[in-house]
Design a protein around this motif. Structure first.
Motif, short mmCIF file in Angstrom:
data_model
loop_
_atom_site.label_atom_id
_atom_site.label_comp_id
_atom_site.label_asym_id
_atom_site.label_seq_id
_atom_site.Cartn_x
_atom_site.Cartn_y
_atom_site.Cartn_z
N ASP A 64 97.59 73.15 -24.89
CA ASP A 64 98.84 72.45 -25.24
C ASP A 64 99.96 72.84 -24.28
N ASP A 69 101.93 66.21 -18.44
CA ASP A 69 103.20 65.49 -18.49
C ASP A 69 103.81 65.44 -19.88
N GLY A 70 103.06 65.84 -20.88
CA GLY A 70 103.60 65.83 -22.24
C GLY A 70 103.82 64.43 -22.79
N SER A 71 103.23 63.44 -22.19
CA SER A 71 103.41 62.07 -22.64
C SER A 71 102.77 61.87 -24.01
N PRO A 72 103.19 60.84 -24.73
CA PRO A 72 102.58 60.56 -26.03
C PRO A 72 101.06 60.38 -25.94
N THR A 73 100.58 59.81 -24.85
CA THR A 73 99.15 59.62 -24.68
C THR A 73 98.44 60.97 -24.55
N SER A 74 99.02 61.89 -23.79
CA SER A 74 98.43 63.22 -23.64
C SER A 74 98.43 63.97 -24.96
N ARG A 75 99.52 63.88 -25.69
CA ARG A 75 99.62 64.55 -27.00
C ARG A 75 98.62 63.96 -27.99
N ALA A 76 98.46 62.65 -27.99
CA ALA A 76 97.51 62.00 -28.90
C ALA A 76 96.09 62.44 -28.59
N ARG A 79 95.63 65.95 -29.90
CA ARG A 79 95.48 65.95 -31.36
C ARG A 79 94.07 65.53 -31.75
#
Length: 88
Positions: A64, A69-76, A79
């Motif tokens: 984590d 880039d911490g983008s929403p896609t990377s975070r999803a 998860r």
């Protein structure tokens, strides 16, 4: 890198180690197979739980933190990977 969860994981593994020693004694004492199977199952679960906690901790603090880039896609994706890890 030291993780906050490592002391708890060590406690879990030491507890499992004690149960394993107890199981060996039960086998030597010719205890019923049902009791032996129950103990083996408990030991397996204890080790699996320690492994899962270690993997989750690694994902949380290592993967984590290193998200590109911490983008929403990377975070999803991260998860989803965490959710899948429960089946390891």
């Amino acid at each position: 890198m030291k993780h906050a969860s490592h002391p708890d994981i060590i406690k879990r593994l030491k507890r499992a180690e004690g149960h394993l020693r107890s199981l060996i004694g039960m086998i030597e004492a010719h205890r019923p197979c049902l009791e032996l199977a129950q103990q083996l199952h408990a030991i397996e679960r204890a080790i699996a739980n320690a492994k899962r906690e270690l993997i989750h901790d690694h994902m949380e603090h290592c993967l984590d933190d290193s998200a590109v880039d911490g983008s929403p896609t990377s975070r999803a994706a991260l998860r989803e990977f965490k959710a899948l890890a429960k089946y390891l």
